[in-house]
Design an enzyme around this catalytic site. Structure first.
Site: not given
Ligand code: GLU
Length: 307
Positions: A66, A69, A191, A243, A261
């Site tokens: 993430s 992003k 993505y 989050y 993650v």
């Molecule tokens: N590729 C992960 C997903 O879409 C990213 C989530 C993350 O890193 O928090 O579930």
């Protein structure tokens, strides 16, 4: 001089945190992510002039997930003005990163660009802006990191694509509200690739220097974002980068940052430094346990945060 001081602090933190057995759980809902070595731990610092130093596994590449992003949002913010905010909000979500529930109440407009739904909207707009979106993402990340040695991890990308039911559901759901413009399959492919980018702590710390310097890429002097857009992106990292643990991260660490993650966290002190930590064991919110612990100790020992 300054780097010596930072290095002393992170070395001390590294020694004391390493002495505690890692708590938390390595992400396995994307099977390829579970292949990392348990107990891996690295810290890197980058200064505004591009110099770096670090401890532990700071040269080992891992999946940034993430954290990507932030890069895609920066790319879209370069091109889209305030109109983007009609399609994605700017409020902390208070719910898990891949939650569907909130989207129903809020008519397909995700709370912010760092939960999965919001990041999918951003990547959908990015696909509309670039002919070759995957190449464009890679070349953006390489330019802000000042390194060409950055690639997609095809094994992780494929593994995530094969286990993308939740993200597919989010994308289709938002498309039903008219908030995804292009093909959902293309969106999930791009993505999954952006999330699979593999970088080391050193490369990650370097790649956030453009935000440390209010929008300017130190490696080629190019302005990536205006001062105002860099401020907005940084503010979103502070309020939404972790989050539903974002408030607690701001409380404990006091810096804008972003987690993934894969166990990476990157954060920065405007005008001074950027810092990346990697430790794959995650807490229940999907954030690296040692990563947060390290950054809390860092701003406490240094006596400097953004406050
Ligand atoms: N590729 C992960 C997903 O879409 C990213 C989530 C993350 O890193 O928090 O579930």
């Amino acid at each position: 001089m300054l780097m010596d001081k930072y290095k002393k602090i992170i070395s001390r933190i590294y020694d004391s945190v390493s002495a505690i057995p890692p708590r938390g759980k390595i992400a396995d809902y994307i099977p390829a992510l579970a292949q990392v070595a348990p107990g891996s731990y690295g810290i890197a610092i980058a200064l505004p002039d591009g110099r770096t130093d670090g401890v532990g596994h700071w040269h080992t590449k891992f999946s940034i997930q993430s954290i990507s992003k932030v890069f895609t949002l920066a790319m879209v913010m370069r091109h889209m003005g305030s109109s983007l905010w009609q399609y994605v909000g700017r409020e902390p979500s208070g719910s898990p990163f891949n939650s569907l529930v909130q989207l129903e109440h809020e008519h397909g407009i995700p709370r912010n660009p760092f939960i999965n739904a919001g990041a999918l909207v951003v990547t959908d707009r990015l696909i509309g802006l670039y002919d070759r979106p995957k190449e464009a993402i890679l070349s953006f990340v390489r330019s802000v990191a000042g390194s060409d040695d950055i690639y997609f991890d095809k094994t992780v990308a494929r593994s995530e694509y094969e286990h993308a039911s939740r993200n597919l559901a989010l994308a289709h759901f938002m498309k039903s509200f008219g908030n995804i413009n292009g093909s959902v399959d293309t969106l999930i492919d791009v993505y999954c690739n952006q999330c699979s980018i593999a970088m080391s702590c050193e490369e990650l710390a370097r790649s956030f220097l453009f935000l440390t310097d209010r929008g300017i890429n130190p490696f080629d002097g190019e302005r990536i974002l205006s001062v105002s857009r860099a401020k907005r992106l940084s503010a979103l990292m502070l309020t939404c980068g972790f989050y539903d643990e974002s408030g607690d991260f701001a409380f404990r660490v006091g810096l804008p940052g972003k987690s993934g993650v894969g166990g990476g966290i990157v954060a920065f002190i405007p005008g001074r430094l950027s810092i990346a930590v990697w430790s794959p064991e995650l807490n229940e919110y999907g954030n690296s346990v040692r990563g947060i612990d390290t950054l809390e100790r860092f701003t406490t020992d240094l006596g400097i945060s953004i406050f």
